[in-house]
Design an enzyme around this catalytic site. Structure first.
Site, mmCIF file in Angstrom:
data_model
loop_
_atom_site.group_PDB
_atom_site.id
_atom_site.type_symbol
_atom_site.label_atom_id
_atom_site.label_comp_id
_atom_site.label_asym_id
_atom_site.label_seq_id
_atom_site.Cartn_x
_atom_site.Cartn_y
_atom_site.Cartn_z
ATOM 1 N N THR A 1 0.824 -1.213 0.000
ATOM 2 C CA THR A 1 0.000 0.000 0.000
ATOM 3 C C THR A 1 0.856 1.260 0.000
ATOM 4 O O THR A 1 0.630 2.178 -0.788
ATOM 5 C CB THR A 1 -0.914 0.004 1.248
ATOM 6 O OG1 THR A 1 -1.778 -1.127 1.173
ATOM 7 C CG2 THR A 1 -1.746 1.270 1.312
ATOM 8 N N CYS A 2 1.838 1.330 0.876
ATOM 9 C CA CYS A 2 2.592 2.573 1.046
ATOM 10 C C CYS A 2 3.241 3.021 -0.257
ATOM 11 O O CYS A 2 3.115 4.176 -0.660
ATOM 12 C CB CYS A 2 3.648 2.388 2.129
ATOM 13 S SG CYS A 2 4.669 3.835 2.344
ATOM 14 N N CYS B 1 1.114 6.124 0.848
ATOM 15 C CA CYS B 1 1.975 7.241 1.305
ATOM 16 C C CYS B 1 2.767 7.907 0.185
ATOM 17 O O CYS B 1 2.772 9.138 0.076
ATOM 18 C CB CYS B 1 2.998 6.737 2.327
ATOM 19 S SG CYS B 1 2.438 5.411 3.392
ATOM 20 N N LYS C 1 0.682 9.530 -2.732
ATOM 21 C CA LYS C 1 -0.095 10.600 -2.089
ATOM 22 C C LYS C 1 0.784 11.811 -1.791
ATOM 23 O O LYS C 1 0.419 12.938 -2.101
ATOM 24 C CB LYS C 1 -0.714 10.026 -0.807
ATOM 25 C CG LYS C 1 -1.538 10.966 0.051
ATOM 26 C CD LYS C 1 -0.785 11.779 1.050
ATOM 27 C CE LYS C 1 0.193 11.057 1.909
ATOM 28 N NZ LYS C 1 -0.368 10.235 2.957
ATOM 29 N N TYR D 1 -7.644 10.556 8.159
ATOM 30 C CA TYR D 1 -6.395 10.875 7.455
ATOM 31 C C TYR D 1 -6.624 11.028 5.959
ATOM 32 O O TYR D 1 -6.272 12.040 5.349
ATOM 33 C CB TYR D 1 -5.381 9.733 7.655
ATOM 34 C CG TYR D 1 -4.684 9.680 8.978
ATOM 35 C CD1 TYR D 1 -5.339 9.271 10.131
ATOM 36 C CD2 TYR D 1 -3.339 9.999 9.074
ATOM 37 C CE1 TYR D 1 -4.670 9.192 11.345
ATOM 38 C CE2 TYR D 1 -2.660 9.916 10.281
ATOM 39 C CZ TYR D 1 -3.330 9.510 11.414
ATOM 40 O OH TYR D 1 -2.666 9.425 12.606
ATOM 41 N N GLU E 1 -6.467 14.427 3.596
ATOM 42 C CA GLU E 1 -5.340 14.553 2.668
ATOM 43 C C GLU E 1 -5.849 14.769 1.239
ATOM 44 O O GLU E 1 -5.397 15.669 0.533
ATOM 45 C CB GLU E 1 -4.446 13.317 2.763
ATOM 46 C CG GLU E 1 -3.707 13.277 4.114
ATOM 47 C CD GLU E 1 -2.800 12.083 4.308
ATOM 48 O OE1 GLU E 1 -2.940 11.089 3.558
ATOM 49 O OE2 GLU E 1 -1.945 12.134 5.216
ATOM 50 N N ALA F 1 1.484 11.940 11.177
ATOM 51 C CA ALA F 1 1.238 13.175 10.433
ATOM 52 C C ALA F 1 0.032 13.004 9.537
ATOM 53 O O ALA F 1 -0.268 11.899 9.091
ATOM 54 C CB ALA F 1 2.455 13.533 9.588
ATOM 55 N N HIS G 1 17.015 31.043 14.415
ATOM 56 C CA HIS G 1 16.201 32.143 13.904
ATOM 57 C C HIS G 1 16.590 32.512 12.480
ATOM 58 O O HIS G 1 17.779 32.528 12.180
ATOM 59 C CB HIS G 1 16.395 33.356 14.824
ATOM 60 C CG HIS G 1 15.482 34.485 14.503
ATOM 61 N ND1 HIS G 1 14.113 34.433 14.698
ATOM 62 C CD2 HIS G 1 15.743 35.705 13.970
ATOM 63 C CE1 HIS G 1 13.583 35.574 14.317
ATOM 64 N NE2 HIS G 1 14.533 36.361 13.865
ATOM 65 N N GLU H 1 11.611 27.305 15.776
ATOM 66 C CA GLU H 1 12.150 27.974 16.964
ATOM 67 C C GLU H 1 11.045 28.212 18.003
ATOM 68 O O GLU H 1 11.323 28.357 19.192
ATOM 69 C CB GLU H 1 12.834 29.296 16.600
ATOM 70 C CG GLU H 1 11.908 30.389 16.119
ATOM 71 C CD GLU H 1 12.665 31.682 15.769
ATOM 72 O OE1 GLU H 1 13.533 32.074 16.549
ATOM 73 O OE2 GLU H 1 12.374 32.265 14.709
HETATM 74 P P1 NDP Z 1 -9.427 7.000 9.620
HETATM 75 O O1 NDP Z 1 -9.567 5.982 10.662
HETATM 76 O O2 NDP Z 1 -8.348 8.005 9.735
HETATM 77 O O3 NDP Z 1 -10.786 7.798 9.463
HETATM 78 C C1 NDP Z 1 -11.972 7.128 9.131
HETATM 79 C C2 NDP Z 1 -13.077 8.155 9.025
HETATM 80 O O4 NDP Z 1 -14.228 7.521 8.495
HETATM 81 C C3 NDP Z 1 -13.474 8.747 10.351
HETATM 82 O O5 NDP Z 1 -13.876 10.071 10.146
HETATM 83 C C4 NDP Z 1 -14.661 7.881 10.771
HETATM 84 O O6 NDP Z 1 -15.588 8.537 11.578
HETATM 85 C C5 NDP Z 1 -15.298 7.601 9.439
HETATM 86 N N1 NDP Z 1 -16.001 6.336 9.383
HETATM 87 C C6 NDP Z 1 -15.601 5.148 9.867
HETATM 88 N N2 NDP Z 1 -16.507 4.202 9.597
HETATM 89 C C7 NDP Z 1 -17.492 4.785 8.921
HETATM 90 C C8 NDP Z 1 -18.718 4.341 8.388
HETATM 91 N N3 NDP Z 1 -19.088 3.080 8.485
HETATM 92 N N4 NDP Z 1 -19.495 5.243 7.752
HETATM 93 C C9 NDP Z 1 -19.128 6.532 7.643
HETATM 94 N N5 NDP Z 1 -17.998 7.015 8.159
HETATM 95 C C10 NDP Z 1 -17.181 6.166 8.786
HETATM 96 O O7 NDP Z 1 -9.339 6.163 8.257
HETATM 97 P P2 NDP Z 1 -8.667 6.453 6.853
HETATM 98 O O8 NDP Z 1 -9.382 5.569 5.912
HETATM 99 O O9 NDP Z 1 -8.589 7.900 6.576
HETATM 100 O O10 NDP Z 1 -7.201 5.916 7.062
HETATM 101 C C11 NDP Z 1 -6.989 4.611 7.596
HETATM 102 C C12 NDP Z 1 -5.734 4.564 8.389
HETATM 103 O O11 NDP Z 1 -4.608 4.561 7.530
HETATM 104 C C13 NDP Z 1 -5.513 5.752 9.319
HETATM 105 O O12 NDP Z 1 -6.149 5.592 10.548
HETATM 106 C C14 NDP Z 1 -4.012 5.798 9.443
HETATM 107 O O13 NDP Z 1 -3.612 4.945 10.481
HETATM 108 C C15 NDP Z 1 -3.532 5.261 8.112
HETATM 109 N N6 NDP Z 1 -3.144 6.379 7.240
HETATM 110 C C16 NDP Z 1 -2.081 7.130 7.617
HETATM 111 C C17 NDP Z 1 -1.686 8.204 6.856
HETATM 112 C C18 NDP Z 1 -0.525 9.027 7.302
HETATM 113 O O14 NDP Z 1 0.251 8.560 8.121
HETATM 114 N N7 NDP Z 1 -0.390 10.273 6.845
HETATM 115 C C19 NDP Z 1 -2.354 8.564 5.614
HETATM 116 C C20 NDP Z 1 -3.469 7.698 5.310
HETATM 117 C C21 NDP Z 1 -3.837 6.648 6.101
HETATM 118 P P3 NDP Z 1 -15.504 8.504 13.166
HETATM 119 O O15 NDP Z 1 -14.507 9.543 13.556
HETATM 120 O O16 NDP Z 1 -16.890 8.825 13.585
HETATM 121 O O17 NDP Z 1 -15.084 7.120 13.542
#
Ligand code: NDP
Length: 446
Positions: free
Chosen positions: A41-42, A47, A50, A176, A180, A340, A435, A440
């Site tokens: 995936t990454c 990552c 993206k 996330y 993004e 991040a 600076h 800083e």
């Molecule tokens: P996230 O867990 O970050 O966010 C999921 C979002 O979807 C939340 O807003 C959640 O709401 C919502 N959600 C979950 N289930 C449902 C549902 N059944 N119906 C509607 N909304 C829902 O998931 P992502 O898919 O964005 O990313 C997955 C993971 O991948 C991340 O948690 C992270 O660990 C990793 N990732 C890391 C990145 C980085 O390091 N920059 C970049 C991309 C991914 P609620 O808050 O209510 O649960």
């Protein structure tokens, strides 16, 4: 009993490749099976591409700001296929490097889908492979909700391959990936609406940063709808997508992106043939050594859903290899893992949020710096950065750092070292400022 391999790895993503290479380096005879492309995936659909799109899209603002710095630019235009194809070419290059690295370590790559047939055997496209140890590193995939018409939406897997940019994009989710891609596509001129089921973005993040991201995103022109659930999705004859919501009128869009979390890849793997158990969340259950309930079977990375981050999968793979084949046992330390979000602007975080610290330590001191980066001032861009340090009052240790602003993840990685090392606020303050920089602020918060 002799086996074909000492170690059989399923999944050549970040974790699986690291485990394979290090195990082979320790003298194990290793094979890795991959049904898609080596890199996981990454590298292939996460990552790396993206981040390149983040860079590509940010020129939209940079080229506007450039005028305030004296640059007169001719007519500007953006060509999506150029960015897309250059990014995909870079992905191809990295895919090649990953494959070469495996080959150099004499790891056998089996291109095909592996199905476990017993504790010491699997089939890859119908061919039997036997092994002493098995490592399951199959990762996770985007979750597509179970509702009528959900298949009309795309996921982060497809988003890197779009023929053309849509005019309008709806992103489901507020985590996330949602933030993004909201940043990326908005900068590329797409009208973006983010629809979230709850009332906050990035639920696990520090509240002040979440609020700042929302305010800035709305000012830029990204649309948000909170507390909104999807009922069904309909594809219209003109190719548009109509989204029927539980609350309010349906909305029409050109494209729908599901970003509602990721689910472990366990279907059809044959886990039951070996008796491998899952945890309550449906991920493979493992102990601190990444060992499953079956003595010779291990699992690492997103399929175990401990922390879904590439560097974590890599560490888990490395610890596994050193422990099982290197005679040097160690376990991954999950404390102080920096994270991040490459939104626009990006966020970085390590350690306890203010709310978590109050629960954990009782009395905490919170230091904030809310500032307009110099570059934004001259550019006439009214976007403020926010840095927060959370300090345990009793010990004076800095237990959390949270920041949103230009290059926040770059700054955060360095401050994560200090926090991991347990440095105190006094030690931060003893450090002379560099600076003029944004970072800083970290040593100037009083
Ligand atoms: P996230 O867990 O970050 O966010 C999921 C979002 O979807 C939340 O807003 C959640 O709401 C919502 N959600 C979950 N289930 C449902 C549902 N059944 N119906 C509607 N909304 C829902 O998931 P992502 O898919 O964005 O990313 C997955 C993971 O991948 C991340 O948690 C992270 O660990 C990793 N990732 C890391 C990145 C980085 O390091 N920059 C970049 C991309 C991914 P609620 O808050 O209510 O649960």
């Amino acid at each position: 009993m002799t086996y074909d391999f000492d170690l059989f790895v399923i999944g050549a993503g970040s974790g699986g490749v690291r485990a394979s290479r290090i195990s082979a380096g320790h003298g194990a005879r290793v094979a890795v099976a991959e049904e898609h492309r080596v890199g996981g995936t990454c590298v292939i659909r996460g990552c790396v591409p993206k981040k390149l799109l983040v860079y590509g899209s940010h020129f939209a603002e940079d080229l506007v700001d450039a005028r305030r710095f004296g640059w007169q630019l001719g007519e500007r235009s953006f060509d999506w296929p150029t960015l897309r194809d250059n990014v995909l070419a870079e992905v191809d290059r990295l895919n090649g490097i990953y494959q070469t690295n495996l080959d150099n370590q004499k790891v056998t790559t089996l291109h095909g889908r592996a199905v476990i047939t017993g504790a010491h055997s699997a089939e890859v496209d119908g061919k039997t492979v036997t092994f002493d140890k098995l490592l399951i590193a199959t990762g996770a995939r985007p979750m597509i909700p179970d509702l009528p018409g959900a298949e009309h939406g795309i996921t982060s897997n497809e988003v890197f391959h779009l023929e053309a940019l849509p005019k309008k994009l709806v992103i489901a989710g507020g985590g996330y990936i949602a933030n993004e891609f909201a940043g990326i596509f908005h900068e590329l001129g797409v009208e973006v609406t983010l629809i979230n089921r709850g009332d906050t973005l990035l639920r696990s993040w520090d509240a002040a940063l979440r609020d700042r991201l929302l305010t800035i995103s709305m000012t830029k022109g990204i649309n948000f709808r909170f507390n909104t659930r999807f009922d069904r999705v309909e594809k219209l004859e003109n190719g548009c997508i109509r989204i029927h919501l539980h609350e309010g009128e349906p909305i029409e869009t050109d494209m729908l992106l599901w970003a509602v979390g990721r689910v472990p890849n366990i279907e059809g793997l044959g886990l039951e043939a070996a008796g491998v158990e899952l945890n309550a969340g449906g991920a493979i259950a493992v102990d601190a050594n990444s060992r499953t309930n079956i003595e010779n079977i291990y699992s690492i990375g997103d399929v175990t859903d401990r922390i879904q981050l590439t560097p974590i999968a890599i560490r888990e793979g490395h610890a596994f290899a050193d422990t099982v084949f290197g005679g040097k046992p160690w376990v991954v330390d999950y404390s102080c893992v920096p994270s991040a979000v490459f939104s626009n602007p990006p966020l970085g975080s390590v350690g306890a949020t203010e709310a978590e610290a109050r629960n954990q330590f009782g009395t905490v001191k919170v230091f904030t710096s809310d500032f307009r980066p110099m570059r934004n001032v001259l550019a006439g861009r009214n976007e403020r950065a926010l840095y927060k340090l959370i300090v345990d009052q009793a010990s004076d240790r800095v237990v959390g750092a949270h920041m949103i602003g230009p290059d926040a993840p770059e700054v955060l990685q360095a401050v994560a070292i200090a926090i991991k090392a347990g440095l105190t606020k006094a030690q931060f303050d003893e450090t002379v400022a560099l600076h003029p920089t944004m970072s800083e602020e970290l040593v100037l918060m009083r």
